[in-house]
Design a protein around this motif. Sequence first.
Motif, short mmCIF file in Angstrom:
data_model
loop_
_atom_site.label_atom_id
_atom_site.label_comp_id
_atom_site.label_asym_id
_atom_site.label_seq_id
_atom_site.Cartn_x
_atom_site.Cartn_y
_atom_site.Cartn_z
N ASN A 114 88.52 39.36 -63.56
CA ASN A 114 89.29 40.59 -63.72
C ASN A 114 88.89 41.55 -62.61
N LEU A 160 98.32 38.90 -73.97
CA LEU A 160 96.99 38.83 -73.39
C LEU A 160 96.41 37.43 -73.50
N ALA A 180 90.94 39.05 -71.13
CA ALA A 180 91.61 40.35 -71.12
C ALA A 180 90.81 41.39 -71.90
N CYS A 181 90.87 42.64 -71.43
CA CYS A 181 90.26 43.76 -72.13
C CYS A 181 91.37 44.55 -72.80
N ARG A 226 101.26 49.48 -68.79
CA ARG A 226 100.91 48.06 -68.82
C ARG A 226 102.15 47.19 -68.58
N GLN A 274 92.13 47.19 -63.75
CA GLN A 274 92.14 45.84 -64.33
C GLN A 274 93.13 44.93 -63.62
N GLN A 275 94.15 45.54 -63.03
CA GLN A 275 95.20 44.75 -62.37
C GLN A 275 95.05 44.74 -60.86
#
Length: 369
Positions: A142, A205, A209-210, A295, A326-327
């Motif tokens: 991630n 997810l 994943a968080c 998201r 995160q992305q």
Amino acid sequence: MSAPLSFEQLRGLTPLDALSEQQWRELRGQLVPQPLLAGQLLCRLGDQTRVSYFLLAGTLLLRSADGREIRLVAGSRASCHPLSPSLPRQHEVRALSDASVLAIDSAELDRLLTWRQVCANLLLELAGEADGDGWLEALLQNPLFAKVPAANVRAMLERLQPMELPAGAAVVREGEVGDCCYFLRRGRAQVMRGANGDRQVLAELEMGACFGEEALLSGSVRNASVTLLEAGCVMRLDRQDFLALLKAPVVAEVGLGEAARLLSNGAQWLDVRLQEEYERGHALEALNMPLHLLRLKSRLLDSARTYLCYCDSGKRSASAAFLLSQQGFTSYVLRDGVDALPAVQRDALLCDSGAGYLARSGGRVDRSR
């Protein structure tokens, strides 16, 4: 404009061949070949620019201060490494024929390579503690963790609490107060907003994943529900540990002066408030992408661009910056939001007309009114 090089095309270039596929995606905006005409200068002797050059096609001439010359031909063993990598440059580099080179920000490349090594070391150190299902490697891939010190990652892993849950289990419920976040160790989960006929699926997810972190960052209630699609395992991290170990190193705040500098270098304002708030007053050229849709709509953003997130208090924008990290996006938060600005600066920043952009459903981005 040429298309970026593929992950497979990088495998012959050192040290790019050490990057993971996820890291390649982070660099993708820089992986576009640049043409050089015969006789064109690439860099001067003594140049201090922090750029790593790689020869892709053609022939270059490297001339040192004492007049010694080296011909570098694409495809040779020497061409698989950066050109004159030491700073200040030890060579003048000029094209002998029409050529093509790759130019990558050296600091960014060094950051990615350092994290790649840290990640490998962490996996070796923790091999005895993992159960071989690959979740830890997926977690460390991630982009979020590239900004987290290795010591923080170790401490976080020690504080995770595993929870085995059946299919259909509601891990997070919309409207509840958030006191922790989760990492998905095994199984798949669905992020939903609304209820009954108004329910909207925001994301699915997978392992690593968080989720559940938005309420911790904003201090508000959960803005979506997360349900397991199949039996699985989630790892729980308490709020205080999340804030100390993950939020602190990931969410970078800037003042208005630093924001102005970033804007002059190509950054863009990202307004994460509701559309109604945005239309009452927004920063010039700002893109509106409400936090609860971020998201879902972040795919509309440019991965090569820096985004400056803002809202009224700074809480929603902190959540947005964390999600973007995160992305793999580079983002900053306007410190304490627009409400903390002096009235003169606030009025100068926000306008109720002029250029702005709205991210619409179906992937459209429209000019605001």
